[in-house]
Motif scaffolding. Structure first.
Motif, PDB file in Angstrom:
ATOM      1  N   ALA A  26      95.555  86.237  74.398  1.00  0.00           N
ATOM      2  CA  ALA A  26      95.081  87.630  74.435  1.00  0.00           C
ATOM      3  C   ALA A  26      93.901  87.775  75.391  1.00  0.00           C
ATOM      4  O   ALA A  26      93.572  88.888  75.826  1.00  0.00           O
ATOM      5  CB  ALA A  26      94.674  88.081  73.031  1.00  0.00           C
ATOM      6  N   ASN A  27      93.250  86.638  75.728  1.00  0.00           N
ATOM      7  CA  ASN A  27      92.090  86.665  76.613  1.00  0.00           C
ATOM      8  C   ASN A  27      92.437  86.359  78.060  1.00  0.00           C
ATOM      9  O   ASN A  27      91.531  86.236  78.895  1.00  0.00           O
ATOM     10  CB  ASN A  27      91.047  85.647  76.130  1.00  0.00           C
ATOM     11  CG  ASN A  27      90.544  85.952  74.740  1.00  0.00           C
ATOM     12  OD1 ASN A  27      90.330  87.112  74.404  1.00  0.00           O
ATOM     13  ND2 ASN A  27      90.364  84.919  73.924  1.00  0.00           N
ATOM     14  N   ALA A  28      93.712  86.225  78.366  1.00  0.00           N
ATOM     15  CA  ALA A  28      94.103  85.915  79.742  1.00  0.00           C
ATOM     16  C   ALA A  28      93.583  86.999  80.686  1.00  0.00           C
ATOM     17  O   ALA A  28      93.738  88.197  80.407  1.00  0.00           O
ATOM     18  CB  ALA A  28      95.612  85.801  79.843  1.00  0.00           C
ATOM     19  N   PRO A  29      92.953  86.606  81.788  1.00  0.00           N
ATOM     20  CA  PRO A  29      92.348  87.597  82.689  1.00  0.00           C
ATOM     21  C   PRO A  29      93.378  88.506  83.366  1.00  0.00           C
ATOM     22  O   PRO A  29      93.018  89.558  83.900  1.00  0.00           O
ATOM     23  CB  PRO A  29      91.626  86.724  83.729  1.00  0.00           C
ATOM     24  CG  PRO A  29      92.347  85.415  83.700  1.00  0.00           C
ATOM     25  CD  PRO A  29      92.779  85.233  82.278  1.00  0.00           C
ATOM     26  N   PHE A  30      94.656  88.112  83.316  1.00  0.00           N
ATOM     27  CA  PHE A  30      95.699  88.899  83.989  1.00  0.00           C
ATOM     28  C   PHE A  30      95.894  90.281  83.349  1.00  0.00           C
ATOM     29  O   PHE A  30      96.452  91.186  83.975  1.00  0.00           O
ATOM     30  CB  PHE A  30      97.023  88.128  83.975  1.00  0.00           C
ATOM     31  CG  PHE A  30      96.882  86.693  84.416  1.00  0.00           C
ATOM     32  CD1 PHE A  30      96.505  86.384  85.710  1.00  0.00           C
ATOM     33  CD2 PHE A  30      97.107  85.652  83.525  1.00  0.00           C
ATOM     34  CE1 PHE A  30      96.363  85.072  86.114  1.00  0.00           C
ATOM     35  CE2 PHE A  30      96.968  84.333  83.912  1.00  0.00           C
ATOM     36  CZ  PHE A  30      96.589  84.043  85.220  1.00  0.00           C
ATOM     37  N   PHE A  31      95.454  90.440  82.101  1.00  0.00           N
ATOM     38  CA  PHE A  31      95.645  91.729  81.422  1.00  0.00           C
ATOM     39  C   PHE A  31      94.631  92.788  81.881  1.00  0.00           C
ATOM     40  O   PHE A  31      94.857  93.981  81.710  1.00  0.00           O
ATOM     41  CB  PHE A  31      95.525  91.562  79.906  1.00  0.00           C
ATOM     42  CG  PHE A  31      96.678  90.820  79.292  1.00  0.00           C
ATOM     43  CD1 PHE A  31      97.936  91.401  79.228  1.00  0.00           C
ATOM     44  CD2 PHE A  31      96.517  89.545  78.782  1.00  0.00           C
ATOM     45  CE1 PHE A  31      99.008  90.726  78.657  1.00  0.00           C
ATOM     46  CE2 PHE A  31      97.576  88.861  78.205  1.00  0.00           C
ATOM     47  CZ  PHE A  31      98.827  89.449  78.150  1.00  0.00           C
ATOM     48  N   LYS A  32      93.525  92.342  82.462  1.00  0.00           N
ATOM     49  CA  LYS A  32      92.466  93.274  82.833  1.00  0.00           C
ATOM     50  C   LYS A  32      92.967  94.273  83.886  1.00  0.00           C
ATOM     51  O   LYS A  32      93.396  93.889  84.974  1.00  0.00           O
ATOM     52  CB  LYS A  32      91.266  92.502  83.373  1.00  0.00           C
ATOM     53  CG  LYS A  32      90.045  93.377  83.596  1.00  0.00           C
ATOM     54  CD  LYS A  32      88.842  92.542  84.014  1.00  0.00           C
ATOM     55  CE  LYS A  32      87.611  93.426  84.203  1.00  0.00           C
ATOM     56  NZ  LYS A  32      86.414  92.629  84.612  1.00  0.00           N
ATOM     57  N   GLY A  33      92.919  95.558  83.529  1.00  0.00           N
ATOM     58  CA  GLY A  33      93.346  96.607  84.441  1.00  0.00           C
ATOM     59  C   GLY A  33      94.842  96.749  84.573  1.00  0.00           C
ATOM     60  O   GLY A  33      95.340  97.476  85.438  1.00  0.00           O
ATOM     61  N   PHE A  47      97.135 100.078  77.435  1.00  0.00           N
ATOM     62  CA  PHE A  47      98.401  99.420  77.077  1.00  0.00           C
ATOM     63  C   PHE A  47      98.575  98.184  77.974  1.00  0.00           C
ATOM     64  O   PHE A  47      99.369  98.177  78.908  1.00  0.00           O
ATOM     65  CB  PHE A  47      99.585 100.371  77.245  1.00  0.00           C
ATOM     66  CG  PHE A  47     100.867  99.839  76.646  1.00  0.00           C
ATOM     67  CD1 PHE A  47     101.133  99.999  75.287  1.00  0.00           C
ATOM     68  CD2 PHE A  47     101.802  99.182  77.429  1.00  0.00           C
ATOM     69  CE1 PHE A  47     102.309  99.514  74.733  1.00  0.00           C
ATOM     70  CE2 PHE A  47     102.986  98.695  76.884  1.00  0.00           C
ATOM     71  CZ  PHE A  47     103.237  98.864  75.529  1.00  0.00           C
ATOM     72  N   PRO A  48      97.785  97.114  77.699  1.00  0.00           N
ATOM     73  CA  PRO A  48      97.835  95.929  78.573  1.00  0.00           C
ATOM     74  C   PRO A  48      99.170  95.186  78.464  1.00  0.00           C
ATOM     75  O   PRO A  48      99.691  94.991  77.363  1.00  0.00           O
ATOM     76  CB  PRO A  48      96.687  95.069  78.060  1.00  0.00           C
ATOM     77  CG  PRO A  48      96.475  95.501  76.645  1.00  0.00           C
ATOM     78  CD  PRO A  48      96.812  96.962  76.609  1.00  0.00           C
ATOM     79  N   ILE A  49      99.720  94.807  79.606  1.00  0.00           N
ATOM     80  CA  ILE A  49     100.927  93.977  79.650  1.00  0.00           C
ATOM     81  C   ILE A  49     100.719  92.877  80.677  1.00  0.00           C
ATOM     82  O   ILE A  49      99.928  93.013  81.613  1.00  0.00           O
ATOM     83  CB  ILE A  49     102.192  94.810  80.003  1.00  0.00           C
ATOM     84  CG1 ILE A  49     102.058  95.415  81.390  1.00  0.00           C
ATOM     85  CG2 ILE A  49     102.451  95.872  78.953  1.00  0.00           C
ATOM     86  CD1 ILE A  49     103.326  96.122  81.858  1.00  0.00           C
ATOM     87  N   LEU A  50     101.438  91.777  80.488  1.00  0.00           N
ATOM     88  CA  LEU A  50     101.308  90.624  81.383  1.00  0.00           C
ATOM     89  C   LEU A  50     102.016  90.920  82.704  1.00  0.00           C
ATOM     90  O   LEU A  50     103.206  91.248  82.712  1.00  0.00           O
ATOM     91  CB  LEU A  50     101.923  89.380  80.732  1.00  0.00           C
ATOM     92  CG  LEU A  50     101.779  88.069  81.521  1.00  0.00           C
ATOM     93  CD1 LEU A  50     100.310  87.635  81.561  1.00  0.00           C
ATOM     94  CD2 LEU A  50     102.633  86.975  80.868  1.00  0.00           C
ATOM     95  N   PRO A  51     101.311  90.822  83.840  1.00  0.00           N
ATOM     96  CA  PRO A  51     101.964  91.056  85.129  1.00  0.00           C
ATOM     97  C   PRO A  51     103.113  90.075  85.354  1.00  0.00           C
ATOM     98  O   PRO A  51     103.044  88.906  84.949  1.00  0.00           O
ATOM     99  CB  PRO A  51     100.839  90.828  86.146  1.00  0.00           C
ATOM    100  CG  PRO A  51      99.567  91.015  85.374  1.00  0.00           C
ATOM    101  CD  PRO A  51      99.868  90.537  83.993  1.00  0.00           C
ATOM    102  N   GLY A  52     104.158  90.540  85.993  1.00  0.00           N
ATOM    103  CA  GLY A  52     105.308  89.678  86.258  1.00  0.00           C
ATOM    104  C   GLY A  52     104.954  88.474  87.102  1.00  0.00           C
ATOM    105  O   GLY A  52     105.506  87.387  86.920  1.00  0.00           O
ATOM    106  N   LEU A  53     103.997  88.643  88.037  1.00  0.00           N
ATOM    107  CA  LEU A  53     103.599  87.522  88.895  1.00  0.00           C
ATOM    108  C   LEU A  53     102.984  86.399  88.076  1.00  0.00           C
ATOM    109  O   LEU A  53     103.283  85.217  88.284  1.00  0.00           O
ATOM    110  CB  LEU A  53     102.610  88.012  89.957  1.00  0.00           C
ATOM    111  CG  LEU A  53     102.151  86.957  90.977  1.00  0.00           C
ATOM    112  CD1 LEU A  53     103.337  86.420  91.764  1.00  0.00           C
ATOM    113  CD2 LEU A  53     101.106  87.555  91.928  1.00  0.00           C
ATOM    114  N   ALA A  54     102.117  86.757  87.101  1.00  0.00           N
ATOM    115  CA  ALA A  54     101.494  85.738  86.254  1.00  0.00           C
ATOM    116  C   ALA A  54     102.543  85.051  85.388  1.00  0.00           C
ATOM    117  O   ALA A  54     102.523  83.822  85.198  1.00  0.00           O
ATOM    118  CB  ALA A  54     100.423  86.374  85.373  1.00  0.00           C
TER     119      ALA A  54
END
Length: 579
Positions: free
Chosen positions: A486-493, A498-505
């Motif tokens: 839940a603390n992965a920096p990829f969610f920021k912004g 409604f944070p979601i994990l970017p496809g690239l990450a």
């Protein structure tokens, strides 16, 4: 039975009649004993010219390392064996632990790095075996820790190795070459890889073989080899290598520095055709005991007790192992900090290290007790508790989930499993003492010596690193759990509200895990085909990932969510020749 040409390590340089024999094999060709003696003299002259009295020697090149050490001893200098060349280690050397360096250091810390003097004269001096030396370990806190020794104590151990072969008595053929996956900077490597071959006039391979591919390649070149290995390497030997090319050539395997389980022993025996001789010891005590577990006809590995080495007397007091030996720096008994049980025949059973204690919120907390309680829940197979190096020295846990724990992760997520484990800990510990940070992994990480240290545990708490628990791997298929922090920096912004994990990450994690699981060089990755994202991935989710390797050039994957709904799929493509 000792080697025919064995000489006391203090008199290695005085041995006659072997100048033309091979001392070491290297990628650039063989080096003779005369080459070695000349190199020793060149370092002796350089040290005398410099006036240095405390010389730190570090080199991955065994010829440079051994000649530098013997050159320093011939010059009457104290040799310092650094654990590594980290900034902390070099800073300690520069602050007084050494006044000159020999070998390969990334930075000198202001200390002079010596160069060998020009000479063609061999050194044939006897070494003063009462000279002191210092061995450094990385330390349990990550700060290098020095251990003073008298070199005669090291020489006692070398004699013990050659006479008894640590439980595998019998003279080795003279042509036997010693190869090693362990650095000579480590006490175990120093004794088995550097000092023993020199004392026995037995050739060694002059570079550390850091991976199984290198071991198979070099072992197949010689008629007989002794392999000095670490448990960490033995436990991950791949079966796809050409082990048949080493058949009958590996006549001894020694391993020390950490535990190796029965599955690992059987695996090594199957591939190499021989069981390793396990050595129990420490930097402070040296070698204490050994055992060799040979699988029976059904493949079962017996739980053999440990046999004290010939120079070692052991006893237990209040469940702790005590040792006494001429190789110790003290003449009396020394407590080892290991838990053990003596048996009537003089052997003993070893139950790991004694209790480890940390101070949390001014309270003493048993780390061993936390680990034991976690395993007793049946949700965790293994656990390691430790303090992070943050401002609060926060308590953290790295755990390998058991089958029930994996089911909990997939169905209810990481938070649910952690809450259940915390509830179990509250039966014995106050809430303020509970671990704040948790990571679940497929296996506890180990360094090159098979030890689970702070250096290998701490990086797991980087939220950018994928948390992967391999559940099953059969041939070209693998499945496991990917825990999304839940603390992965990829969610920021991505996105606010409604944070979601970017496809690239997500794809980067899938590539890393696939390469690690199937032993593929990440540099071969060239692209993804048929990539499809079916649903968003939210913070804290646990994903089920299934891989299928399709030949050497592709790995297909399917990702499913907590309700087993498809989340993503595609095919990873790899180009170039397999490593």
């Amino acid at each position: 039975m000792p080697s025919r040409l064995y000489a006391d390590p203090a008199r290695v340089l005085t041995r006659s009649g072997i100048d033309d024999r091979i001392c070491m094999h290297t990628p650039d060709g063989a080096r003779t004993w005369r080459d070695f003696l000349v190199a020793v003299e060149s370092w002796r002259l350089a040290i005398l010219e410099s006036g240095a009295r405390r010389v730190a020697v570090f080199s991955p090149n065994l010829f440079e390392m051994a000649s530098g050490v013997y050159g320093a001893w011939a010059a009457g200098a104290l040799v310092v064996f650094p654990a590594n060349t980290s900034e902390a280690m070099v800073r300690l050397l520069a602050e007084g632990a050494a006044d000159a360096l020999i070998g390969q250091f990334e930075t000198s810390g202001g200390l002079p790095v010596l160069a060998p003097a020009a000479t063609d004269t061999p050194c044939r001096m006897e070494i003063d075996d009462q000279l002191p030396c210092e061995l450094y370990t990385s330390g349990s806190t990550g700060i290098p820790a020095g251990i003073p020794k008298v070199i005669r104590k090291l020489f006692y151990e070398v004699e013990n190795i050659d006479k008894g072969q640590y439980g595998r008595a019998g003279e080795l053929p003279e042509e036997t070459v010693v190869i090693s996956s362990v650095s000579a900077q480590h006490i175990y490597g120093l004794l088995f890889y550097m000092l023993w071959p020199l004392a026995a006039a037995r050739p060694a391979w002059g570079e550390r073989l850091a991976n199984p591919e290198a071991v198979v390649s070099i072992a197949s070149r010689f008629s007989k080899v002794v392999w000095i290995s670490s448990p960490a390497l033995l436990k991950r030997l791949p079966d796809y290598l050409d082990w048949q090319s080493t058949s009958g050539r590996i006549c001894r395997i020694f391993t020390a520095g950490g535990p190796i389980d029965a599955t690992g022993i059987a695996h090594v025996n199957t591939l190499a055709g021989i069981s390793p001789v396990e050595v129990l010891g420490s930097s402070e005590a040296g070698g204490i005991a050994c055992r060799c577990r040979v699988p029976d006809e059904s493949g079962n590995v017996p739980d053999e007790p440990w046999s004290p080495l010939p120079l070692m007397t052991v006893k237990t007091l209040e469940g702790l192992l005590w040792v006494k030996s001429p190789q110790l720096e003290t003449d009396g008994w020394m407590q080892t900090g290991d838990r053990a049980e003596m048996l009537p025949d003089g052997r003993f059973r070893h139950y790991g290290r004694a209790d480890r204690v940390a101070k949390i919120a001014e309270k003493r907390v048993s780390l061993t007790g936390i680990e034991t309680l976690l395993v007793n829940t049946g949700l965790v197979a293994k656990a390691r508790a430790f303090q992070l190096a943050d401002a609060k020295a926060s308590l953290a846990v790295v755990a390998v989930p058991a089958e029930k724990g994996c089911a909990e992760l997939l169905q209810h997520g990481k938070k649910s499993l952690v809450d259940t484990l915390k509830t179990a800990l509250l039966t014995s510990f106050e809430r303020v003492c509970l671990p704040r940070y948790w990571r679940f992994v497929q296996a506890l990480p180990e360094d090159h010596m098979g030890k689970t240290t702070l250096d290998v545990l701490t990086p797991l708490f980087d939220a950018r690193v994928p948390q992967w628990v391999l559940q099953e791997k059969t041939g070209d298929a693998a499945r496991g759990l990917l825990l999304v922090s839940a603390n992965a920096p990829f969610f920021k912004g991505h996105f606010d509200g409604f944070p979601i994990l970017p496809g690239l990450a997500q794809t980067q994690w899938l590539i890393e895990i696939a390469c690690r699981t199937f032993g593929i060089d990440p540099m071969r990755f060239s692209g993804i085909r048929n990539l499809k994202f079916s649903r968003p991935v939210r913070p804290g989710e646990t994903l089920l990932v299934e891989y299928t390797r399709q030949g050497e050039d592709a790995v297909a994957f399917t990702v499913r969510g907590p309700a087993l709904e498809q989340t993503a799929s595609g095919k990873l493509i790899f180009e170039g020749e397999p490593a």
